[in-house]
Design a protein around this motif. Structure first.
Motif, mmCIF file in Angstrom:
data_model
loop_
_atom_site.group_PDB
_atom_site.id
_atom_site.type_symbol
_atom_site.label_atom_id
_atom_site.label_comp_id
_atom_site.label_asym_id
_atom_site.label_seq_id
_atom_site.Cartn_x
_atom_site.Cartn_y
_atom_site.Cartn_z
ATOM 1 N N CYS A 1 0.178 11.793 -1.520
ATOM 2 C CA CYS A 1 0.222 10.506 -2.240
ATOM 3 C C CYS A 1 0.688 9.386 -1.320
ATOM 4 O O CYS A 1 0.145 8.273 -1.350
ATOM 5 N N PHE A 2 1.684 9.683 -0.498
ATOM 6 C CA PHE A 2 2.136 8.699 0.480
ATOM 7 C C PHE A 2 0.995 8.341 1.438
ATOM 8 O O PHE A 2 0.755 7.165 1.728
ATOM 9 N N GLY A 3 0.290 9.348 1.933
ATOM 10 C CA GLY A 3 -0.799 9.102 2.872
ATOM 11 C C GLY A 3 -1.910 8.262 2.284
ATOM 12 O O GLY A 3 -2.547 7.476 3.000
ATOM 13 N N LEU A 4 -2.136 8.387 0.979
ATOM 14 C CA LEU A 4 -3.176 7.591 0.322
ATOM 15 C C LEU A 4 -2.871 6.102 0.439
ATOM 16 O O LEU A 4 -3.719 5.305 0.868
ATOM 17 N N GLY A 5 -1.655 5.709 0.066
ATOM 18 C CA GLY A 5 -1.290 4.299 0.155
ATOM 19 C C GLY A 5 -1.210 3.810 1.579
ATOM 20 O O GLY A 5 -1.645 2.695 1.898
#
Length: 408
Positions: free
Chosen positions: A325-329
């Motif tokens: 999820c962090f990598g998505l943003g």
């Protein structure tokens, strides 16, 4: 060439002189940004512990060196942006690569904290002069508006994958060679790859002048007086601080809660993989829903992942989901800011406007990791998650306004 009372600089519209130039620049910047970030800053989280032990100092002191580099980059951003708008990127980016080589070598030879900090002053200059911000300024002039997002996506997507591989690579090199020799290897890669590539591939001053004359855009003073500028600034400053804090502290955090060194240095691969996934989907999603809406949604997902991470404990699947999820943003943010700035404010003064935003973003990146390392536990994840959710909220009004007409 004329200027009206809105501050819009109107210049004759021309065609891209060479489509092959834009394609060549994309691939050159993939290579040079991967090597540049890998050598200059990406390896610090992996080398933080051995550097602190060898130099007989604290983790916070080593993190402070990276903070200094980001502060130097912030101070340099505005003059660098002005020079890029005026002269193009060949000389500036080549000089930045050379300065970076010197900085990494000095870092590898450091025997005390003052020398280490001096090395990171040079690294900060190199970051401002030779990585993403400068590359975007060159690309935005060389590429037509219809191909701009695609160029940004390819450069950032492949660079994100390449730099994520530096975590396990650096961990392996450090275990085999020690941190000092590892840095010398990385400095050699910068000298042999990035420096000659910038000298060979980038347009010179005359070629840049021919292209910039066909572009339009708002003056810097008019841009910074707009509400959209300040909303964008708030959104990207808060997200940049949260992202920087997590990137610097994540490997140490994972080791502190019980993951092995190998697992802790491999978990960040999920960031690179989600960077690729998000950027592959970004162009079609932005075309359908608008870059602002897609960016706000991705920041909200990033914030949720950071807030949930303390609950994952040492569960690898749960931790991977939160890191993803962090990598998505993170993946969307790198593309979204130059794309939105070019769409809203135009190209003629793109580098200068981007630099005005870059300076406070760099300050946020500099300060947040210090707080994260000082807290050292789940509290920094909660703070970073809250900052990212604030970013998403700030972008919602911008997303509702849609695109500007000053995109060329």
């Amino acid at each position: 060439m004329t200027a009206n009372d809105t501050g819009l600089i109107r210049r004759p519209v021309g065609h891209d002189e060479s489509g092959s130039l834009a394609r060549r620049l994309v691939w050159v910047f993939v290579i040079t940004n991967t090597v540049g970030y890998g050598a200059l800053i990406q390896t610090v989280p992996v080398l933080l512990l051995p550097m602190a032990r060898d130099l007989d100092t604290s983790r916070t002191a080593i993190a402070g060196a990276t903070t200094l580099a980001i502060l130097v980059s912030a101070v340099a951003a505005i003059p660098v942006g002005t020079l890029l708008d005026r002269y193009g990127g060949r000389a500036l980016m080549s000089a930045g690569s050379a300065i970076g080589v010197v900085g990494v070598v000095v870092c590898a030879r450091a025997e005390d904290q003052p020398t280490l900090y001096g090395a990171f002053v040079l690294i900060g200059l190199a970051l401002a002069m030779s990585t993403y911000e400068a590359a975007f300024a060159v690309l935005v002039v060389a590429t037509e508006a219809s191909g701009r997002d695609r160029a940004f996506v390819v450069v950032t997507m492949l660079t994100g994958l390449g730099t994520s591989l530096y975590y396990p690579l650096t961990g392996w090199l450090e275990s085999q060679l020690g941190w000092r020799t590892t840095l010398l290897v990385l400095a050699a890669s910068l000298a042999l790859v990035a420096l000659p590539a910038h000298l060979w591939a980038l347009p010179g001053r005359a070629a840049h002048a021919r292209r910039i004359v066909a572009r339009t855009g708002l003056r810097v003073g008019h841009a910074v007086r707009s509400v959209r500028f300040w909303l964008l600034l708030l959104g990207f400053v808060a997200q940049a601080g949260a992202t920087s804090a997590f990137l610097v502290a994540m490997v140490t955090y994972f080791r502190d809660i019980g993951f092995s060194a190998g697992v802790a240095s491999s978990l960040p691969l999920a960031v690179g993989l989600l960077q690729i996934t998000s950027r592959l989907a970004l162009a079609p999603l932005a075309a359908r829903f608008g870059m602002g809406r897609v960016t706000a949604a991705s920041f909200a997902i990033q914030g949720a992942g950071l807030l949930a991470l303390p609950l994952a404990g040492t569960s690898v699947p749960s931790t991977l989901a939160c890191v993803a999820c962090f990598g998505l943003g993170y993946g969307v943010s790198v593309v979204a800011r130059p794309s939105i700035v070019a769409d809203v404010f135009g190209v003629a003064h793109f580098a200068s406007i981007l630099a005005v935003m870059t300076a406070p973003m760099a300050l946020s990146r500099a300060g947040a990791p210090l707080g994260a390392v000082w807290l050292g536990d789940w509290r920094f994840l909660v703070a970073a998650g809250a900052m990212t959710l604030l970013s998403a909220a700030a972008l919602i009004p911008v997303a509702r306004r849609g695109h500007s007409t000053y995109a060329t």
